[in-house]
Write a protein that holds these residues in place. Structure first.
Motif, short mmCIF file in Angstrom:
data_model
loop_
_atom_site.label_atom_id
_atom_site.label_comp_id
_atom_site.label_asym_id
_atom_site.label_seq_id
_atom_site.Cartn_x
_atom_site.Cartn_y
_atom_site.Cartn_z
N HIS A 1 35.06 14.56 -28.86
CA HIS A 1 34.42 15.82 -29.28
C HIS A 1 33.38 16.33 -28.28
O HIS A 1 32.76 17.38 -28.54
N VAL A 2 33.17 15.61 -27.21
CA VAL A 2 32.47 16.07 -26.00
C VAL A 2 30.97 16.23 -26.20
O VAL A 2 30.17 15.71 -25.41
N ASP A 3 30.56 16.97 -27.22
CA ASP A 3 29.17 17.36 -27.36
C ASP A 3 28.30 16.21 -27.87
O ASP A 3 28.80 15.25 -28.47
N GLY A 4 27.01 16.32 -27.66
CA GLY A 4 26.06 15.33 -28.16
C GLY A 4 24.80 15.98 -28.68
O GLY A 4 24.45 17.10 -28.27
N VAL A 5 24.13 15.31 -29.60
CA VAL A 5 22.86 15.80 -30.16
C VAL A 5 21.87 14.64 -30.19
O VAL A 5 22.18 13.56 -30.69
N GLY B 1 25.11 7.33 -26.79
CA GLY B 1 25.55 7.41 -25.40
C GLY B 1 26.95 7.97 -25.30
O GLY B 1 27.30 8.91 -26.01
N ASP B 2 27.78 7.41 -24.43
CA ASP B 2 29.13 7.92 -24.23
C ASP B 2 29.91 7.86 -25.53
O ASP B 2 29.80 6.91 -26.30
N SER B 3 30.74 8.88 -25.77
CA SER B 3 31.43 8.99 -27.05
C SER B 3 32.77 8.27 -27.08
O SER B 3 33.34 8.07 -28.15
#
Length: 344
Positions: free
Chosen positions: A206-210, A314-316
């Protein structure tokens, strides 16, 4: 004589016990606005009355996880105020949409007990129902919680571990009355990908992060009237940190899943879930999903898709979930298995 509530301890529970939780909550549009402010939530069915009406509903329902948070929050003073950890979920079903103006209350039945070998705590299994103002059940689920004992010398109860289904059968999924995706507007929904475009075994990053902020998670937890001490009181943990409410991570990961699953509009079942590791302010949450199964439904243009939603720090994606010892790696925050409805 004290009038304050210290919460229940493990030895206070009995199998078959039914607990009606205070306090009923009327859900207003303000809840939706706050939910969408706290999370990057933007599924069209929960954002637009017009879009929902075009899908056969009487306006836009409240987000499914708003119903979950409200129902869950009511149970905390009675079930998990003295919890060590919330361990898992099973047999969750959303039975009817919650609309603005509905009033919800919660009831739980104790369906299992097992004292831990250290004698200091035990696991309590409860089946919780969220009920609206006319007595209709809108949501039900099982969860199990590790709860401290008040008296370590208290006798252990007879062990009762309920038999729980690993997956909600697709035949038992409840499709909201009138729901139809026959005239679904993919452009307004945000993505062209339909049920038939997804393959079992496919993984979506899903690429995005919060990055989680302290103030936001405390606002969210107060919004759902969740009184668990570990979320507010920094002296409640030896490390002096406030633990992020697990439901906050569920909502964050679900909202992040919009990028790649914008058309997975409605959650209708919760097959299982684990809060794999604690999350604290400053952690950056990312997510990926795996398609586990697909099923047809009787509703026009509506398919059911079973998804495994993973939230990480961190990385998804790109690393295993568990180590050689079978335990979740420390980067994994959430492992959630659910059914959603999607246009075919």
């Amino acid at each position: 004589m004290t009038k304050t509530n210290p919460g229940r301890f493990f030895e206070d529970y009995k199998v078959g016990q039914v607990i009606r939780h205070a306090v009923p909550r009327t859900i207003a549009e303000g809840e939706r606005a706050l939910y969408h402010a706290l999370y990057p939530a933007r599924h069209a069915l929960y954002s637009s009355d017009e879009f929902a009406a075009d899908c056969g509903l009487d306006g836009s329902p409240m987000d499914d996880l708003i119903a979950f948070h409200v129902v869950f929050g009511k149970t905390v003073p009675d079930i998990s105020l003295n919890a060590v950890a919330n361990l898992g979920y099973a047999e969750g079903r959303w039975l009817r949409p919650v609309m603005p103006g509905d009033t919800l209350h919660s009831e739980s039945e104790v369906i299992g007990l097992k004292q831990n070998s250290n004698g200091k705590s035990g696991v309590v299994y409860v089946r919780t129902r969220g009920v609206n103002q006319v007595g209709e059940t809108v949501l039900e689920y099982v969860r199990w919680v590790m709860v401290r004992k008040r008296d370590q010398d208290a006798d252990a109860p007879e062990t009762v571990i309920p038999e729980l289904a690993a997956v909600v059968d697709p035949a038992d999924l409840i499709i909201p009355e009138g729901l139809s995706f026959a005239s679904y507007d993919f452009e307004l929904a945000g993505e062209p990908h339909r049920w038939s475009d997804y393959a079992i075994g496919e993984k979506i990053d899903h690429v995005d992060g919060v990055t989680i902020e302290e103030a936001e998670h405390m606002l969210a937890t107060r919004l759902w009237q969740n009184t668990a001490k570990v979320h507010f009181d920094a002296t409640n943990r030896d490390d002096g940190k406030r633990l992020i409410y697990g439901g906050h991570i569920i909502s964050m990961a679900r909202a992040l899943s919009f990028n790649g699953l914008a058309n997975a509009q409605m959650i209708v079942a919760l097959n299982g879930g684990a809060h794999a590791n604690p999350c604290f302010a400053g952690d950056t949450v990312r997510a990926w999903s795996e398609v586990l199964d697909k099923a047809e439904t009787a509703a026009p243009g509506v398919g059911a898709i079973r998804l495994r939603l993973i939230a990480t720090k961190g990385d998804s994606a790109g690393f295993p979930l568990k180590g050689d010892d079978g335990k979740y790696l420390p980067e994994v925050l959430l492992d959630l298995d659910y059914w959603a409805l999607m246009p075919t």
